[in-house]
Design a protein around this motif. Structure first.
Motif, mmCIF file in Angstrom:
data_model
loop_
_atom_site.group_PDB
_atom_site.id
_atom_site.type_symbol
_atom_site.label_atom_id
_atom_site.label_comp_id
_atom_site.label_asym_id
_atom_site.label_seq_id
_atom_site.Cartn_x
_atom_site.Cartn_y
_atom_site.Cartn_z
ATOM 1 N N PRO B 24 0.809 -1.221 0.000
ATOM 2 C CA PRO B 24 0.000 0.000 0.000
ATOM 3 C C PRO B 24 0.844 1.273 0.000
ATOM 4 C CG PRO B 24 -0.247 -1.189 2.075
ATOM 5 C CD PRO B 24 0.455 -2.098 1.128
ATOM 6 N N GLU B 46 -5.303 9.558 2.247
ATOM 7 C CA GLU B 46 -5.712 8.668 3.339
ATOM 8 C C GLU B 46 -7.181 8.276 3.157
ATOM 9 O OE1 GLU B 46 -3.985 7.392 5.755
ATOM 10 O OE2 GLU B 46 -5.590 6.580 6.998
ATOM 11 N N LEU B 49 -7.456 5.995 0.148
ATOM 12 C CA LEU B 49 -7.011 4.646 0.491
ATOM 13 C C LEU B 49 -8.152 3.863 1.136
ATOM 14 C CD1 LEU B 49 -4.070 3.266 0.629
ATOM 15 C CD2 LEU B 49 -4.238 3.699 3.044
ATOM 16 N N LEU B 50 -8.829 4.495 2.090
ATOM 17 C CA LEU B 50 -9.932 3.813 2.778
ATOM 18 C C LEU B 50 -11.075 3.510 1.817
ATOM 19 C CD1 LEU B 50 -9.974 5.770 6.117
ATOM 20 C CD2 LEU B 50 -9.777 3.301 5.876
ATOM 21 N N SER B 107 -13.110 9.023 4.335
ATOM 22 C CA SER B 107 -13.306 7.968 5.332
ATOM 23 C C SER B 107 -14.782 7.860 5.684
ATOM 24 C CB SER B 107 -12.436 8.199 6.568
ATOM 25 O OG SER B 107 -12.457 9.532 6.961
ATOM 26 N N GLY B 208 -5.353 0.974 -1.652
ATOM 27 C CA GLY B 208 -6.390 0.565 -0.702
ATOM 28 C C GLY B 208 -6.837 -0.861 -0.962
ATOM 29 N N LEU B 211 -4.784 -3.382 0.600
ATOM 30 C CA LEU B 211 -5.032 -3.569 2.035
ATOM 31 C C LEU B 211 -6.147 -4.585 2.271
ATOM 32 C CD1 LEU B 211 -5.011 0.012 3.610
ATOM 33 C CD2 LEU B 211 -3.407 -1.815 4.066
ATOM 34 N N SER B 224 -6.700 1.017 7.709
ATOM 35 C CA SER B 224 -5.564 1.878 7.389
ATOM 36 C C SER B 224 -5.075 2.523 8.674
ATOM 37 C CB SER B 224 -5.985 2.967 6.410
ATOM 38 O OG SER B 224 -5.085 4.039 6.498
ATOM 39 N N GLN B 227 -1.373 5.079 6.502
ATOM 40 C CA GLN B 227 -0.448 4.895 5.378
ATOM 41 C C GLN B 227 -0.560 6.038 4.372
ATOM 42 O OE1 GLN B 227 -2.153 2.226 6.564
ATOM 43 N NE2 GLN B 227 -1.009 0.348 6.278
#
Lengths: 368, 307
Positions: B24, B46, B49-50, B107, B208, B211, B224, B227
């Protein structure tokens, strides 16, 4: 001088942004299959509907005010600090440590003062370090303060899960609880704890400090133009560290309030969104401590409505997070509209000067 | 994983963790590298990624194909990237602030739509087995390599080549280093930045996916651990060079594996402190490598400026 048009412009844009955020959120809810009007109604009821629910909002608003200052004060210096959560956690840890060490050896009022000072100092050192790194090592303060968040949370988890753990806290590891007499009480006649007063006083003090003192003037000058501030002989490094210390100590105090008035011990509930919430408040208030008080009430209300949305409409708790994100994005966009709406434009006033007669096209233009 | 190997389990687990945990980091840092080369910062990776992790898991669960999940994760990143790209280029809007808002928004979206996917288990990406059949299960488990990791390994030199030797790479660098020069070349700064941010977010979305579909291979709200944010620091450390991003990602992946691998040999004391290793490492690296006296080598000239 600001004219009424300017004031009206910033009022309209701030409230307009929040309204548009509400509209977008309604759209989002409709897409997700919930009736937006029902959602609005529930948020209103949960946040401001009755004096009992409004007290819930006030309880959430007080740490938000303090946490928002952690972003708002350095912003006047041109720094973007987002270490609110870390400073809050460190403040809470320091406060509970002092509270547990002193125990009941001293009168409660002295214990509370000692805890508040511990929270102030711990939070201040935490963000002050980010400021010092910024000035002396040119380390980006946004990223360093963010990393400090994660380090503080790791420290909290370590202490709460190991050295400071109360063995009787099984499901949710906590430190030993604070003695009942040392807890911050409620404001008479309400369920709202004295932390609200801490928040209000902190916002007032910092407002006057930034707007009405030479210290605040120096900080704002350095934020406007670092080079000019250096030439004027302002100690930019000292200012940076001091403002960051002050900012962090506000968030640290929020941690102390959470520990001493709400949780009664330090546990992972310390980092339940007052960090990001505080950043949102600071930006939406355009880094003005007085506006932060009002916006904190609003965001505190949104936070308070999370539970009821989940229970009544079966929406996930993250609904509140989506709402915050949308409002934040619209608030940022509204900044770009300053000076673009014709109605709020200052009308140039052409003054007729007595002598000498101005040549065409060179009339002095003044704004009122 | 490391039972039966005793202390040898620690370095083995770190090597394995380097490849798993580094994946990731690799995608997000390459995405951030591309974004920053064009002169804008995207802290919101961030959130991307989520969202990517949730989308990949959800699509993989619903369609049964993890590869479709990866594609969907990239596309979800693309959408978030387009919001960031458009908003951060408006007049007087600060890209760092937009990034923070996008962390909250991204998020929020991930947790909102991801709620139904916390319980069910989605088909995972197949892994390539490097070890022979006659090794102990622990070694075998450690040497399972994800195709995503290999993909990331391939993208790093490709991106370096893109920046150095292609016309489009030159445009990106020109926009990031000297917008005036780019304007003189007749390049649309808005478009180049928009595309760079969108492409960077696409990569972060795939990060993501790695992950949730590879390691740790589940979807939870805590999947996460920053990262996406560490990637921003990592790119500074890597001097905006895609190849150094690769090595730095491996280093960070290894640092992240330290806590769990020590725990696996029975060292439980200070587990959380070891988990903080990547953050402390990032901070130390930044303290050592930054200096107030000079600007960093390789920093895009327009980064952090209002233009």
């Amino acid at each position: 001088m600001q004219t009424w048009r300017r004031t009206l412009e910033s009022l309209c844009l701030s409230f307009g942004a929040i309204l548009v955020g509400l509209l977008l959120f309604g759209l989002f809810c409709a897409l997700a299959g919930a009736n937006p009007f029902e959602v609005y109604g529930l948020i209103w009821k949960a946040a401001f509907g009755s004096s009992s629910t409004f007290q819930n909002t006030l309880i959430r608003a007080s740490p938000l005010m303090l946490s928002a200052l952690c972003t708002a004060l350095p912003a006047r210096l041109g720094l973007v600090i987002i270490g609110n959560e870390g400073a809050l956690v460190m403040g809470g840890l320091a406060a509970i440590s002092i509270g547990l060490i002193i125990g009941t050896a001293l009168p409660p009022i002295l214990v509370q003062i000692a805890m508040a000072v511990a929270g102030l100092v711990a939070g201040g050192l935490w963000i002050g370090a980010a400021g010092a790194l910024r000035h002396y090592r040119a380390v980006n303060e946004t990223i360093s303060s963010l990393l400090l968040n994660y380090i503080a949370i790791a420290l909290l988890n370590h202490l709460v899960g190991g050295p400071m753990r109360d063995p009787s806290s099984l499901n949710k590891p906590s430190t030993f609880p604070l003695a009942e007499v040392n807890m911050l009480g409620n404001i008479p006649g309400t369920r709202v704890h004295w932390g609200l007063v801490y928040g209000l006083v902190a916002c007032l003090i910092t407002y006057f400090l930034m707007q009405r003192t030479t210290f605040g003037f120096a900080a704002r000058t350095a934020g406007g133009n670092v080079r000019a501030a250096r030439i004027a002989g302002l100690p930019v490094g000292k200012l940076t560290v001091m403002i960051c210390f002050l900012a962090g100590s506000c968030a640290g105090l929020a941690g102390m309030v959470e520990v001493a008035a709400v949780q009664g011990a330090a546990n992972e509930s310390l980092n339940v969104g007052y960090g990001y919430g505080g950043i949102l408040v600071a930006f939406a208030a355009r880094h003005n401590p007085l506006a932060a008080v009002l916006i904190s009430l609003l965001v505190g209300g949104i936070l308070a409505s999370g539970g009821i949305l989940q229970r009544s409409l079966n929406l996930p708790d993250a609904t509140v997070l989506v709402f915050q994100g949308l409002v934040f994005l619209v608030v940022l966009y509204s900044d770009s509209l300053y000076g673009k709406i014709p109605f709020f434009k200052e009308k140039p006033i052409i003054t007729t000067s007595a002598s000498p007669p101005a040549s065409p096209g060179e009339e002095p233009v003044m704004t009122a | 994983m490391a039972e039966g190997l005793g202390w040898w389990g620690v370095p083995l687990a770190i090597v394995a963790g380097t490849m798993r945990g580094g994946t990731p980091f690799l995608f997000v840092s390459l995405g951030e590298c591309l974004t920053e080369k064009s002169g804008k910062i995207n802290l919101g990776l961030e959130g991307t990624l989520l969202t990517g992790a949730m989308t990949a898991y959800g699509v993989s669960y619903l369609t049964g194909s993890p590869w479709l999940g990866i594609l969907a994760a990239g596309l979800a990143g693309l959408v978030l990237g387009s919001i960031h790209g458009w908003l951060s280029q408006q007049f007087r809007v600060n890209d760092v602030a937009v990034g923070i808002a996008m962390i909250i928004f991204g998020s929020g979206i991930a947790f909102f739509f991801g709620k139904p996917f916390i319980q069910p288990s989605a088909p995972q990406l197949p892994t390539l087995n490097l070890a022979g059949s006659n090794v102990s299960p622990a070694v075998e488990a450690a040497l399972q390599i994800s195709p995503l990791f290999l993909l990331g390994l391939a993208i790093a030199p490709l991106m370096k080549w893109f920046f150095q030797s292609t016309r489009w790479g030159l445009y990106v660098r020109a926009v990031g280093d000297s917008p005036d020069a780019a304007r003189a070349m007749g390049v649309s700064i808005f478009k180049v930045r928009m595309l760079s941010i969108m492409a960077g977010s696409f990569l972060a979305g795939i990060g993501g996916a790695s992950l949730s579909l590879y390691y740790p291979g589940v979807w939870t709200e805590r999947i996460s651990s920053g990262q996406g944010l560490m990637a921003v620091a990592l790119v500074i450390f890597a001097r905006w060079n895609p190849m150094i991003c690769l090595w730095a990602s491996l280093l960070f992946g290894g640092a992240q594996a330290l806590g769990p691998s020590l725990q696996s040999v029975g060292i439980k004391q200070g587990y959380y402190l070891f988990n903080a290793a990547p953050y402390v490492l990032t901070l130390l690296i930044m303290i050592v490598t930054c200096s107030p006296k000079r600007t960093l080598a390789g920093v895009p000239g327009a980064l952090g400026m209002d233009n």
